[in-house]
Design a protein around this motif. Structure first.
Motif, short mmCIF file in Angstrom:
data_model
loop_
_atom_site.label_atom_id
_atom_site.label_comp_id
_atom_site.label_asym_id
_atom_site.label_seq_id
_atom_site.Cartn_x
_atom_site.Cartn_y
_atom_site.Cartn_z
N LEU A 65 -42.19 -30.63 -17.91
CA LEU A 65 -40.74 -30.76 -18.08
C LEU A 65 -39.99 -29.43 -18.05
O LEU A 65 -38.76 -29.42 -18.08
CB LEU A 65 -40.43 -31.48 -19.40
N GLY A 66 -40.69 -28.32 -17.96
CA GLY A 66 -40.05 -27.01 -18.03
C GLY A 66 -38.99 -26.78 -16.97
O GLY A 66 -37.89 -26.30 -17.27
N ALA A 67 -39.29 -27.10 -15.73
CA ALA A 67 -38.32 -26.89 -14.65
C ALA A 67 -37.12 -27.82 -14.82
O ALA A 67 -35.97 -27.41 -14.64
CB ALA A 67 -38.98 -27.11 -13.30
N ILE A 68 -37.38 -29.06 -15.17
CA ILE A 68 -36.29 -30.01 -15.36
C ILE A 68 -35.39 -29.56 -16.51
O ILE A 68 -34.15 -29.62 -16.41
CB ILE A 68 -36.82 -31.44 -15.61
N ALA A 69 -35.99 -29.07 -17.58
CA ALA A 69 -35.19 -28.60 -18.72
C ALA A 69 -34.28 -27.44 -18.31
O ALA A 69 -33.12 -27.39 -18.73
CB ALA A 69 -36.12 -28.18 -19.86
N ILE A 71 -33.08 -26.84 -15.29
CA ILE A 71 -32.05 -27.36 -14.39
C ILE A 71 -30.96 -28.08 -15.19
O ILE A 71 -29.77 -27.85 -14.98
CB ILE A 71 -32.68 -28.30 -13.34
N VAL A 72 -31.36 -28.93 -16.12
CA VAL A 72 -30.39 -29.67 -16.93
C VAL A 72 -29.56 -28.71 -17.78
O VAL A 72 -28.34 -28.82 -17.86
CB VAL A 72 -31.10 -30.73 -17.81
N ILE A 86 -28.51 -34.98 -10.62
CA ILE A 86 -29.57 -35.96 -10.41
C ILE A 86 -30.88 -35.22 -10.21
O ILE A 86 -30.93 -34.24 -9.47
CB ILE A 86 -29.25 -36.90 -9.23
N VAL A 87 -31.93 -35.67 -10.92
CA VAL A 87 -33.24 -35.04 -10.77
C VAL A 87 -34.32 -36.11 -10.64
O VAL A 87 -34.25 -37.16 -11.27
CB VAL A 87 -33.60 -34.11 -11.95
N GLU A 88 -35.30 -35.79 -9.82
CA GLU A 88 -36.50 -36.62 -9.74
C GLU A 88 -37.43 -36.16 -10.85
O GLU A 88 -37.47 -34.99 -11.21
CB GLU A 88 -37.18 -36.49 -8.38
N HIS A 89 -38.22 -37.11 -11.39
CA HIS A 89 -39.15 -36.78 -12.46
C HIS A 89 -40.44 -37.58 -12.30
O HIS A 89 -40.54 -38.46 -11.44
CB HIS A 89 -38.52 -37.03 -13.83
#
Length: 127
Positions: A65-69, A71-72, A86-89
């Motif tokens: 989740l590091g990259a998503i965190a 980005i958000v 919008i992000v893919e996960h």
């Protein structure tokens, strides 16, 4: 170009490095990302075609989740009013990603499933 759309510009960056809070003097209306999100210990990384993919394209390490965190956390400062992120996960990360969006103050947080019916995308808007 093929669609002759004149009001869209795509920006490629290393997350937000080199991209300030505005781009060409304006905030972004839409940010979309397909970041690496696979947990480092996920056994799928050693199976099938994934064995031949660059590791950095698949996992940021840890729980994935590091990259998503990142980005958000950086999106609200760069999105215009009513802008969308919008992000893919990963297949098992929908609840965690929704929580990141909510904690960052996004509204209208929604998820979407892929063609196999697996939760795969989360989106939210700045209001």
């Amino acid at each position: 170009r093929r669609l002759a759309i004149g009001n869209v510009e795509f920006v490629q960056a290393d997350w937000y490095e080199g991209v300030g809070s505005t781009w060409r003097g304006a905030a972004f209306d839409f940010i979309a990302s397909n970041p690496p999100y696979v947990a480092a210990a996920d056994p799928h990384l050693g199976e099938g075609d994934l064995r031949f993919e660059p590791g950095l394209a698949l996992t940021p390490g840890g729980d994935g989740l590091g990259a998503i965190a990142r980005i958000v956390a950086g999106a609200r400062a760069r999105l215009a009013g009513a802008g969308t992120l919008i992000v893919e996960h990963g297949y098992d990360q929908a609840d965690a990603v929704r929580a990141l969006f909510v904690a960052a103050g996004f509204a209208e947080v929604v998820g979407a499933r892929d063609l196999a019916g697996v939760p795969r995308v989360v989106a939210g808007r700045v209001l």
